[in-house]
Design a protein around this motif. Structure first.
Motif, PDB file in Angstrom:
ATOM      1  N   GLU A 225       0.944  -1.302   0.210  1.00 53.76           N
ATOM      2  CA  GLU A 225       0.062   0.052  -0.156  1.00 53.76           C
ATOM      3  C   GLU A 225       0.870   1.313  -0.083  1.00 53.76           C
ATOM      4  N   LEU A 226       2.041   1.168   0.031  1.00 57.15           N
ATOM      5  CA  LEU A 226       2.931   2.259   0.039  1.00 57.15           C
ATOM      6  C   LEU A 226       4.025   2.445  -1.078  1.00 57.15           C
ATOM      7  N   VAL A 227       4.404   1.391  -1.766  1.00 54.98           N
ATOM      8  CA  VAL A 227       5.368   1.381  -2.887  1.00 54.98           C
ATOM      9  C   VAL A 227       4.379   0.650  -3.981  1.00 54.98           C
ATOM     10  N   PRO A 228       4.352   1.826  -5.140  1.00 55.86           N
ATOM     11  CA  PRO A 228       3.716   1.293  -6.357  1.00 55.86           C
ATOM     12  C   PRO A 228       4.547   0.326  -7.209  1.00 55.86           C
ATOM     13  N   HIS A 229       4.486  -0.908  -6.743  1.00 54.59           N
ATOM     14  CA  HIS A 229       4.894  -2.139  -7.349  1.00 54.59           C
ATOM     15  C   HIS A 229       3.969  -2.987  -6.964  1.00 54.59           C
ATOM     16  N   LYS A 230       4.142  -4.249  -8.013  1.00 55.36           N
ATOM     17  CA  LYS A 230       3.246  -5.400  -7.840  1.00 55.36           C
ATOM     18  C   LYS A 230       4.108  -6.405  -7.415  1.00 55.36           C
ATOM     19  N   ALA A 231       3.643  -7.462  -6.776  1.00 55.16           N
ATOM     20  CA  ALA A 231       4.377  -8.794  -6.254  1.00 55.16           C
ATOM     21  C   ALA A 231       4.740  -9.408  -7.911  1.00 55.16           C
ATOM     22  N   PRO A 232       5.831 -10.023  -8.043  1.00 54.67           N
ATOM     23  CA  PRO A 232       6.821 -10.336  -6.826  1.00 54.67           C
ATOM     24  C   PRO A 232       8.074  -9.108  -6.805  1.00 54.67           C
ATOM     25  N   MET A 233       7.618  -8.043  -7.296  1.00 49.80           N
ATOM     26  CA  MET A 233       8.792  -7.196  -7.400  1.00 49.80           C
ATOM     27  C   MET A 233       8.700  -6.025  -6.262  1.00 49.80           C
ATOM     28  N   ILE A 234       7.876  -6.124  -5.414  1.00 53.53           N
ATOM     29  CA  ILE A 234       8.000  -5.579  -4.213  1.00 53.53           C
ATOM     30  C   ILE A 234       9.265  -6.518  -3.272  1.00 53.53           C
TER      31      ILE A 234
END
Length: 362
Positions: A225-234
């Motif tokens: 909810e804080l970083v504008p990435h999607k798994a698996p790149m979080i």
């Protein structure tokens, strides 16, 4: 703290957690504990969770019944007697939830809430998953105590900060006094309500527990909810601390972590851990303003030092980012990655934090 439950009153709790056949053999105190346990768990599997039961007086109603039997005819009921021990609730609930995990019961008079919290935090420090701490004391009966209403409170604690309602420090001796509701004012577990009240009011800081106190800090939302990435790149796992100009995050490396090959990954990947930690700080600031999380851009990396070539599955890393300066669009951060006491990498990163669409239009 990931969840809580509260029950008080003069009636009987629902205790739907306990199967009907077992419920007939359980005590009022066990049913109180079952009711708040289910509330705090909020659907979590209870067959493996560790539990701490905390009660100053224990099975008061059972004791009263046994003393009446002893006075009337001198014969004690074996069925009643086995429910008179201080860990009765622990036994009943472990059966009800088919839980063979660690469980303990503590009693410390007026210090019962503080000692229950301390026991639970010691278990978390030892590793493993969540701990449920269950505080319960029933109305005192004819034993010369100040009258009070029955009360049970459950707290679900975790060593993970991500998604928590609030972060608790260890209990410490303190002079502050909290005034509980009149009907439970003399109940030894009433100080646990002070934590619930502080959480619900979003009142962070020192919370008085009558002779003790704990530090309550604001919890952090999931990194997604804080970083504008999607798994698996979080790549960072959780935010541990946030201050005005700094953020601390944790990364746990597993065999499935991105870029892991044969149990190792290049230490250069810590550059991305730093960048995502900066993004998490920016995301935290956006949420505080009621604004959506924005995309950012890593502009430059200077003076990066790597003290290791590779990292291994099983490593736990702590990432610290400190803002050096910033204006409306650009910021500079000193970043550090540690593995225990060992410095793995450090660097100075400059990032773009403005609206990319506006900049392109200009």
């Amino acid at each position: 703290m990931l969840g809580f439950g509260v029950w008080s009153g003069t009636g009987e709790p629902k205790a739907a957690l306990i199967p009907p056949k077992l419920a007939r053999r359980t005590t009022a105190l066990s049913r109180m504990a079952a009711e708040v346990m289910e509330q705090a768990a909020a659907g979590k599997d209870l067959s493996k969770v560790r539990t701490v039961h905390a009660s100053a007086y224990g099975e008061v109603r059972t004791l009263e019944a046994l003393l009446d039997m002893l006075y009337d005819d001198g014969i004690l009921s074996p069925a009643r007697f086995h429910n008179s021990v201080h860990n009765t609730a622990a036994g009943h609930l472990s059966i009800a939830t088919e839980n063979r995990a660690f469980s303990t019961t503590v009693s410390a008079g007026a210090d019962t809430v503080a000692m229950g919290l301390l026991e639970a935090m010691a278990l978390l420090q030892d590793g493993g998953e969540d701990v449920l701490v269950l505080f319960a004391d029933e109305a005192p009966g004819p034993f010369g105590l100040e009258p009070f209403q029955s009360l049970a409170v459950a707290l679900r604690l975790s060593a993970k900060a991500e998604g928590s309602l609030g972060l608790l420090g260890p209990p410490r001796r303190a002079a502050g006094v909290w005034q509980p509701p009149a009907e439970v004012a003399h109940n030894p577990v009433a100080p646990a309500l002070a934590l619930i009240e502080a959480l619900q009011a979003r009142r962070f800081g020192q919370v008085a527990l009558n002779g003790w106190a704990v530090e309550l800090k604001q919890g952090h939302p999931p990194v997604s909810e804080l970083v504008p990435h999607k798994a698996p790149m979080i790549l960072i796992d959780e935010v541990l601390e946030v201050h005005d100009k700094s953020l601390t995050a944790r990364v746990r490396l597993t065999p499935e972590s991105p870029f892991m090959e044969h149990g190792r990954l290049p230490a250069l990947i810590t550059l991305e851990y730093m960048a995502q930690s900066i993004a998490a700080l920016a995301g935290t600031r956006s949420r505080a303003k009621g604004e959506p999380v924005k995309l950012g851009l890593l502009m430059s990396c200077r003076e990066m030092q790597l003290e290791a070539e590779t990292l291994a599955a099983g490593d736990e890393l702590i990432v610290l980012v400190n803002e050096v300066w910033s204006d409306e669009n650009v910021g500079n951060f000193d970043c550090f990655v540690r593995r225990g006491d060992e410095m793995i990498s450090k660097a100075s990163l400059s990032v773009f934090q403005g609206d990319l669409a506006v900049e392109r239009a200009g």
